[in-house]
Design a protein around this motif. Structure first.
Motif, PDB file in Angstrom:
ATOM      1  N   ILE A   4       9.985 -16.573  -2.098  1.00 18.05           N
ATOM      2  CA  ILE A   4       9.379 -15.920  -0.938  1.00 18.05           C
ATOM      3  C   ILE A   4       8.566 -14.736  -1.434  1.00 18.05           C
ATOM      4  CG2 ILE A   4       9.799 -14.884   1.325  1.00 18.05           C
ATOM      5  CD1 ILE A   4      12.654 -16.092   1.186  1.00 18.05           C
ATOM      6  N   GLN A   5       7.316 -14.659  -1.007  1.00 15.11           N
ATOM      7  CA  GLN A   5       6.480 -13.516  -1.351  1.00 15.11           C
ATOM      8  C   GLN A   5       6.970 -12.275  -0.606  1.00 15.11           C
ATOM      9  OE1 GLN A   5       4.013 -13.806  -3.682  1.00 15.11           O
ATOM     10  NE2 GLN A   5       4.690 -15.945  -3.870  1.00 15.11           N
ATOM     11  N   SER A   6       6.910 -11.140  -1.265  1.00 15.82           N
ATOM     12  CA  SER A   6       7.415  -9.910  -0.650  1.00 15.82           C
ATOM     13  C   SER A   6       6.696  -9.601   0.661  1.00 15.82           C
ATOM     14  CB  SER A   6       7.271  -8.737  -1.612  1.00 15.82           C
ATOM     15  OG  SER A   6       5.940  -8.620  -2.079  1.00 15.82           O
ATOM     16  N   GLN A   7       5.410  -9.909   0.750  1.00 10.47           N
ATOM     17  CA  GLN A   7       4.670  -9.619   1.975  1.00 10.47           C
ATOM     18  C   GLN A   7       5.139 -10.474   3.155  1.00 10.47           C
ATOM     19  OE1 GLN A   7       0.679 -10.455   0.730  1.00 10.47           O
ATOM     20  NE2 GLN A   7       0.861 -12.664   1.081  1.00 10.47           N
ATOM     21  N   ASP A   8       5.836 -11.578   2.854  1.00  5.68           N
ATOM     22  CA  ASP A   8       6.349 -12.455   3.912  1.00  5.68           C
ATOM     23  C   ASP A   8       7.849 -12.276   4.145  1.00  5.68           C
ATOM     24  OD1 ASP A   8       3.792 -13.674   4.075  1.00  5.68           O
ATOM     25  OD2 ASP A   8       4.305 -14.993   2.400  1.00  5.68           O
ATOM     26  N   PHE A   9       8.479 -11.434   3.357  1.00  2.66           N
ATOM     27  CA  PHE A   9       9.937 -11.347   3.357  1.00  2.66           C
ATOM     28  C   PHE A   9      10.476 -10.432   4.466  1.00  2.66           C
ATOM     29  CE2 PHE A   9      14.033  -9.748   1.715  1.00  2.66           C
ATOM     30  CZ  PHE A   9      14.662 -10.937   1.415  1.00  2.66           C
ATOM     31  N   PHE A  10       9.794  -9.316   4.695  1.00  3.15           N
ATOM     32  CA  PHE A  10      10.301  -8.308   5.635  1.00  3.15           C
ATOM     33  C   PHE A  10       9.697  -8.557   7.012  1.00  3.15           C
ATOM     34  CE2 PHE A  10      10.146  -6.508   1.367  1.00  3.15           C
ATOM     35  CZ  PHE A  10      11.494  -6.237   1.178  1.00  3.15           C
ATOM     36  N   SER A  29       8.363  -3.269  -3.563  1.00  5.10           N
ATOM     37  CA  SER A  29       8.183  -4.702  -3.831  1.00  5.10           C
ATOM     38  C   SER A  29       6.894  -5.215  -3.203  1.00  5.10           C
ATOM     39  CB  SER A  29       9.394  -5.492  -3.322  1.00  5.10           C
ATOM     40  OG  SER A  29       9.483  -5.452  -1.908  1.00  5.10           O
ATOM     41  N   VAL A  30       6.538  -4.700  -2.023  1.00  6.41           N
ATOM     42  CA  VAL A  30       5.284  -5.093  -1.387  1.00  6.41           C
ATOM     43  C   VAL A  30       4.097  -4.568  -2.193  1.00  6.41           C
ATOM     44  CG1 VAL A  30       3.852  -4.824   0.677  1.00  6.41           C
ATOM     45  CG2 VAL A  30       6.308  -5.282   0.908  1.00  6.41           C
ATOM     46  N   ALA A  31       4.175  -3.314  -2.641  1.00  4.24           N
ATOM     47  CA  ALA A  31       3.085  -2.721  -3.408  1.00  4.24           C
ATOM     48  C   ALA A  31       2.854  -3.441  -4.729  1.00  4.24           C
ATOM     49  CB  ALA A  31       3.369  -1.245  -3.653  1.00  4.24           C
ATOM     50  N   LEU A  32       3.934  -3.887  -5.371  1.00  5.13           N
ATOM     51  CA  LEU A  32       3.826  -4.543  -6.670  1.00  5.13           C
ATOM     52  C   LEU A  32       3.585  -6.048  -6.553  1.00  5.13           C
ATOM     53  CD1 LEU A  32       6.671  -2.751  -8.683  1.00  5.13           C
ATOM     54  CD2 LEU A  32       4.203  -2.394  -8.887  1.00  5.13           C
ATOM     55  N   PRO A  45       5.447   2.043 -15.019  1.00  9.63           N
ATOM     56  CA  PRO A  45       5.649   3.450 -14.644  1.00  9.63           C
ATOM     57  C   PRO A  45       5.928   3.664 -13.159  1.00  9.63           C
ATOM     58  CG  PRO A  45       3.335   3.009 -15.128  1.00  9.63           C
ATOM     59  CD  PRO A  45       4.112   1.804 -15.573  1.00  9.63           C
ATOM     60  N   LEU A  46       5.363   2.809 -12.296  1.00 10.65           N
ATOM     61  CA  LEU A  46       5.596   2.983 -10.863  1.00 10.65           C
ATOM     62  C   LEU A  46       7.038   2.653 -10.507  1.00 10.65           C
ATOM     63  CD1 LEU A  46       4.662   3.618  -8.041  1.00 10.65           C
ATOM     64  CD2 LEU A  46       3.702   1.309  -7.872  1.00 10.65           C
ATOM     65  N   LEU A  47       7.567   1.566 -11.043  1.00  7.69           N
ATOM     66  CA  LEU A  47       8.969   1.232 -10.818  1.00  7.69           C
ATOM     67  C   LEU A  47       9.871   2.332 -11.361  1.00  7.69           C
ATOM     68  CD1 LEU A  47      11.268  -0.666 -10.020  1.00  7.69           C
ATOM     69  CD2 LEU A  47      10.885  -1.934 -12.145  1.00  7.69           C
ATOM     70  N   ALA A  48       9.557   2.825 -12.562  1.00  6.29           N
ATOM     71  CA  ALA A  48      10.362   3.879 -13.171  1.00  6.29           C
ATOM     72  C   ALA A  48      10.348   5.155 -12.342  1.00  6.29           C
ATOM     73  CB  ALA A  48       9.854   4.169 -14.580  1.00  6.29           C
ATOM     74  N   ALA A  49       9.225   5.465 -11.707  1.00  7.74           N
ATOM     75  CA  ALA A  49       9.126   6.684 -10.899  1.00  7.74           C
ATOM     76  C   ALA A  49       9.768   6.536  -9.532  1.00  7.74           C
ATOM     77  CB  ALA A  49       7.652   7.071 -10.737  1.00  7.74           C
ATOM     78  N   THR A  50       9.838   5.314  -9.023  1.00  6.69           N
ATOM     79  CA  THR A  50      10.358   5.087  -7.671  1.00  6.69           C
ATOM     80  C   THR A  50      11.880   5.042  -7.634  1.00  6.69           C
ATOM     81  OG1 THR A  50       8.358   3.833  -7.119  1.00  6.69           O
ATOM     82  CG2 THR A  50      10.254   3.569  -5.662  1.00  6.69           C
ATOM     83  N   ILE A  51      12.501   4.424  -8.621  1.00 10.54           N
ATOM     84  CA  ILE A  51      13.956   4.254  -8.607  1.00 10.54           C
ATOM     85  C   ILE A  51      14.703   5.581  -8.419  1.00 10.54           C
ATOM     86  CG2 ILE A  51      15.924   3.691 -10.098  1.00 10.54           C
ATOM     87  CD1 ILE A  51      14.943   1.245  -8.888  1.00 10.54           C
TER      88      ILE A  51
END
Length: 294
Positions: free
Chosen positions: A148-154, A130-133, A93-99
């Motif tokens: 690569i983990q999202s927390q290390d990507f940005f 992506s960081v939240a999920l 539901p979070l992905l669906a609400a964010t897009i």
């Protein structure tokens, strides 16, 4: 407006695209949806010597649900395709609400999931999501691949951990935990604009109604998505009542270190960051409490 001269390649498959990246490296830019790259090139803010158009790489266009509810999305998948996916609507539901918050439908028709993530605009929704999920990114080059983990990507403003010879090929999203309450939203000048301030909140309660897990990610307030770990830690083990939520919002507002620009001052972003955190924690708490009753 016209771009500076460049050499154009349209590889027919992934190995060909990776060989071109290996050859041209930092001189090349990848053209996927083109919703960010083309305006930058037309304004001559970006002047790549080589453009590699990957739109023919059908092998990077897919949504593949896993057996345990996880989700693999090809980097070239259009944002609108994800938005219309029955699996996404049903299982995340979070992905669906964010897009739908990403720009306008016309942009989402062409914009790609991977393109938005690699562009790494700090005011964009998908990097923060992506960081939240806890998403993972698969990067491929002619020499191999890595995750690569999202927390290390940005790493910073429009800067990621991708090497010049690497291509983001897949986004892996862990299975949705139905025990999480969630909320997402943003403040922008106009609907469809990049966020002045945005927030994504996840909250999980234990059987006694205390906070078991919390994730608070803000965007539009720094050089990259900002996870508010101090506020998260404060909430863990406490009942998510009005007092705790107000304290978490205060911590977020105090800890933010945004810049001022022509759209909003740093003070405004700090204040709004706290307000959105409080509002969305309350919303997430309501959803989390309903989840514990099921």
């Amino acid at each position: 407006m016209k771009p500076a001269p460049f050499e154009y390649f349209a590889p027919q498959n992934l190995p060909e695209a990776l060989e071109l990246l290996e050859q041209y490296g930092e001189e090349a830019k990848i053209l996927a949806g083109g919703q960010s790259l083309m305006p930058l090139m037309n304004l001559r803010l970006a002047r790549p010597k080589v453009v590699i158009d990957i739109n023919r790489l059908s092998e990077l266009q897919y949504i593949a649900p896993g057996s345990n509810g996880d989700l693999a999305v090809g980097a070239l998948t259009r944002q609108r395709t994800v938005e219309r996916s029955d699996f996404v609507q049903r299982e995340n539901p979070l992905l669906a609400a964010t897009i739908p918050l990403v720009s306008h439908a016309q942009i989402r028709n062409r914009g790609t999931i991977g393109g938005s993530i690699v562009h790494a605009d700090p005011a964009a929704e998908l990097p923060a999501l992506s960081v939240a999920l806890g998403a993972e990114f698969t990067a491929r080059s002619a020499r191999g691949q890595r995750v690569i983990q999202s927390q290390d990507f940005f790493l910073g403003y429009m800067t990621t951990a991708l090497q010049p010879t690497e291509l983001l090929t897949e986004i892996h999203i862990p299975a949705w935990d139905p025990g999480f309450g969630w909320a997402v939203g943003e403040v922008s000048r106009r609907e469809g604009d990049f966020a002045l301030v945005g927030a994504i909140v996840l909250l999980r309660l234990d059987e006694n109604g205390a906070c078991e897990n919390a994730r608070i990610v803000l965007f539009g307030v720094g050089a990259a998505p900002v996870r508010m770990r101090k506020a998260e830690e404060m909430l863990r083990g406490r009942r998510a009542d009005g007092k705790a939520i107000a304290e978490a919002a205060r911590i977020v507002s105090e800890d933010l270190e945004p810049d001022s620009d022509l759209h909003a001052s740093a003070e405004y972003r700090k204040e709004v960051g706290g307000v959105l955190t409080r509002r969305f924690l309350l919303e997430a708490f309501t959803r989390a409490r309903e989840a514990t009753k099921r």
